[in-house]
Design a protein around this motif. Structure first.
Motif, mmCIF file in Angstrom:
data_model
loop_
_atom_site.group_PDB
_atom_site.id
_atom_site.type_symbol
_atom_site.label_atom_id
_atom_site.label_comp_id
_atom_site.label_asym_id
_atom_site.label_seq_id
_atom_site.Cartn_x
_atom_site.Cartn_y
_atom_site.Cartn_z
ATOM 1 N N ARG A 1 -2.851 3.857 5.210
ATOM 2 C CA ARG A 1 -2.395 3.065 4.440
ATOM 3 C C ARG A 1 -2.448 2.182 5.231
ATOM 4 O O ARG A 1 -2.775 0.915 4.229
ATOM 5 C CB ARG A 1 -1.725 3.599 3.491
ATOM 6 N N VAL B 1 0.704 -1.497 0.129
ATOM 7 C CA VAL B 1 -0.213 -0.147 0.053
ATOM 8 C C VAL B 1 0.801 1.191 -0.013
ATOM 9 O O VAL B 1 0.440 2.487 0.188
ATOM 10 C CB VAL B 1 -1.124 0.127 0.770
ATOM 11 N N GLU C 1 -4.587 4.967 -4.592
ATOM 12 C CA GLU C 1 -4.567 2.561 -4.035
ATOM 13 C C GLU C 1 -5.426 2.448 -3.713
ATOM 14 O O GLU C 1 -5.327 1.155 -4.628
ATOM 15 C CB GLU C 1 -3.986 3.634 -1.920
#
Lengths: 350, 314
Positions: free
Chosen positions: A166, A143, A200
């Motif tokens: 994250r 990530v 992401e």
């Protein structure tokens, strides 16, 4: 449609809470489906019931004064009536969740790595602590957390908001969930970080086959990533359709209002930013009929009956909305100058 | 860590110095506090009093008296005015009693405070919680001298289940020591148990609503893991600091009432007697000892705190 045809199917979900003021109908008959690899966005302002819907899927709204109706099925497995033990396995294992505020969503007293490991070992009894830690490092790397091997030993307060989000994503991915629920994942972050986190999520969607439910009040976020949009207002779905349908052919006045209040850099910005006048109704005693009626400039006598959530455009049968106006009227009324908006008259500052 | 130690040591010296000056000055301005008249006795003539005054140095300026007294305290030769016995010996003799009382009670009130707090929060709003709420209210409002006297009379004198008072040294007979300490421990703990369980209950109920607890649930942890690892672990942090300071105050002579009711000759009772006799040297030593205990334990609390909460750096 046979049960289990969808990855996740929510039908006529109702959630109400007994409070001192009375019964709050937070979610009042919500239905939608989610397929593998699809992103469904639930959009609405605060108090529209979007977060409650999302949390109910994981049983996080269960409490002695909450009551539930309807169903939510993950591959045919009922979630609403699932036992605590069944739910425990589903949570974090099959359905994972990312929350709004990464600053407070991690336990301040444990190291990042051990918080990810905690989730891995909760679902995989075979795995050793060190294997789980290796997996945690790999996830953090994936990530986009730099120097993951060192940073597993950090505490949450040593991370920035974006990095913490994250970590939350890494944690959510740790057991390869089938469904990922992101509850306002970018709201608490600043704009550049928002873009990174959305990137992401987009990568994730490509790499895994998970279905993603994105809960947000920000249509800008949705435009980037969603396949389909569910617009909620005061506990009810008011409109539902594909991204293009909602953005280019919105049918419900509330959706017009939401679209009209997006700031756009490519438009004239000399005027006031339009907003929807008034406030959302109390969910203890909502107005009869259409919940949006008191704030809707186009309301007429029929609006005191609740409109059904149904398709009004023959060419797009999956595009449904709850409004009594005819398709023709809608096309005229939503046009405010060269853009879509709630009302032609002057924008009001809330 | 080294910087922390130095800083704390410096502040400890400063606090004890300030405390000693304040205490000394306080006894100078108290009415009837001239030690020479007390030392001389009721029927003393003015010349006798004057002689005592110059012999003991009470005619010197206050700062000279202070420096001389402090000098004696620091090299351990200070004696009390009344019995003219070395204060150090007396404290050495009384300290085991106070330590027994403080440590035993401290363990009991921490353990029961946590237990009742957890039970209360776990069953919040139900009958167990209500029962414990009433009980803790009773505990908090019950003065030690009343509770202690009732316990001592009914359980000690009447039912003869436990001894009504007095101290038996741990080294001479551990079982008797335990039996003698049981009631004092309980009497001293009741107030703290009530306070701690209420504080812990509300901290737990606050913590339960924290976002990271929701995250813990969403991760698929069992309710038990959520409660112990996340809720309780975070809720105990304030209890730790509270315990350190309460323990220090009991150790530094704060258990006067308990010691008096159960006839335990501890530091607290020694302090009470000395204050009554306006006996400056022991009072000075005991207040400084109390301040020392508080400063030392607050340093320990900070260390434990930093270990419990990584956001805190020493």
């Amino acid at each position: 449609m046979s049960p289990g045809a969808h990855l996740l199917e929510v039908s006529n979900l109702k959630v109400s809470f007994q409070t001192e003021e009375g019964v709050v109908r937070a979610v009042d008959g919500v239905s939608f489906a989610l397929e593998q690899g699809e992103v469904v966005a639930i959009v609405g302002e605060s108090g529209s019931g979007k977060s409650v819907t999302a949390m109910t899927l994981l049983g996080l709204t269960r409490s002695p004064n909450a009551s539930f109706e309807g169903s939510a099925q993950l591959e045919g497995k009922e979630l609403i009536t699932a036992s605590e033990e069944q739910l425990r396995e589903i949570r974090g294992g099959e359905i994972a969740m990312i929350f709004q505020d990464p600053m407070s969503s991690l336990d301040p007293v444990y190291r990042i790595g051990s918080q990810i490991v905690e989730q891995i070992v909760a679902h995989d009894f075979q795995v050793s602590k060190s294997e789980a830690m290796e997996r945690a490092i790999a996830l953090m790397d994936r990530v986009g957390i730099p120097r993951a091997r060192e940073r597993v030993r950090s505490y949450p307060h040593e991370f920035s908001g974006g990095m913490r989000q994250r970590v939350m994503i890494a944690m959510a991915l740790s057991c390869s969930p089938k469904v990922l629920i992101a509850d306002e994942p970018t709201t608490a972050l600043d704009v550049t970080i928002q873009a990174q986190i959305l990137d992401e999520l987009r990568t994730l969607r490509k790499e895994t086959d998970a279905g993603i439910i994105l809960v947000t009040h920000d249509l800008g976020v949705v435009a980037d990533i969603a396949d389909r949009i569910v617009v909620m207002y005061a506990g009810r779905v008011v409109e539902q359709g594909t991204l293009d349908e909602i953005f280019y052919n919105p049918q419900h006045p509330y959706t017009w209002g939401l679209l009209g209040s997006i700031t756009r850099v490519d438009r004239d910005t000399t005027g006031l930013l339009p907003s929807i006048p008034g406030t959302p109704p109390s969910l203890v005693s909502p107005p009869a009929g259409c919940h949006f009626r008191p704030r809707c400039p186009h309301a007429f006598d029929r609006c005191t009956d609740v409109p059904a959530l149904e398709a009004h455009l023959p060419e797009t049968p999956q595009h449904v909305d709850r409004c009594w106006l005819s398709a023709m009227q809608k096309r005229d009324l939503r046009q405010v100058g060269d853009r879509i908006g709630l009302a032609a008259d002057e924008p009001v500052i809330a | 860590m080294a910087r922390f130690a130095v800083r704390r040591l410096a502040s400890m010296v400063a606090v004890m110095f300030a405390i000693s000056i304040l205490t000394f000055l306080l006894f100078q301005v108290l009415p009837n506090s001239d030690p020479s008249t007390r030392l001389a006795g009721r029927t003393a003539s003015p010349t006798q009093i004057a002689k005592i005054r110059s012999d003991w140095g009470f005619d010197k300026p206050i700062y000279v008296q202070y420096i001389k007294t402090m000098g004696k305290i620091l090299n351990g030769t200070v004696t009390s005015y009344q019995q003219q016995l070395p204060v150090e010996d007396q404290i050495r003799q009384d300290l085991p009693t106070t330590l027994s009382l403080a440590i035993g009670a401290g363990v009991i009130w921490l353990a029961l405070g946590i237990l009742f707090g957890v039970l209360s929060a776990w069953r919040a709003g139900r009958w167990l919680d209500r029962g414990l709420t009433v009980l803790s209210l009773v505990g908090v409002s019950m003065p030690v001298f009343f509770l202690g006297a009732v316990l001592s009379y009914y359980i000690g004198d009447k039912a003869r289940i436990l001894p009504a008072g007095d101290y038996v040294a741990l080294t001479s007979d551990p079982w008797q020591w335990f039996k003698h300490m049981l009631m004092p421990w309980f009497a001293l703990s009741v107030l703290f148990i009530g306070v701690y369980s209420r504080i812990l209950r509300s901290t737990i109920l606050d913590t339960i609503n924290d976002d990271y607890v929701r995250t813990a649930r969403a991760k698929g942890l069992s309710e038990r893991q959520v409660m112990i690892r996340h809720v309780l672990r975070n809720s105990l942090i304030p209890i730790v600091s509270l315990w350190g300071l309460d323990f220090a105050s009991v150790l530094g002579g704060g258990a006067i009432l308990t010691e008096t009711v159960f006839n335990l000759h501890g530091v607290g009772q020694y302090a009470a007697q000395s204050v009554e006799g306006l006996d400056i040297p022991p009072v000075l030593v005991i207040t400084m000892f109390g301040a020392f205990a508080v400063v030392l334990l607050s340093a320990v609390v900070d260390i434990v705190y930093a270990a419990l909460d990584p956001r805190i750096r020493l």
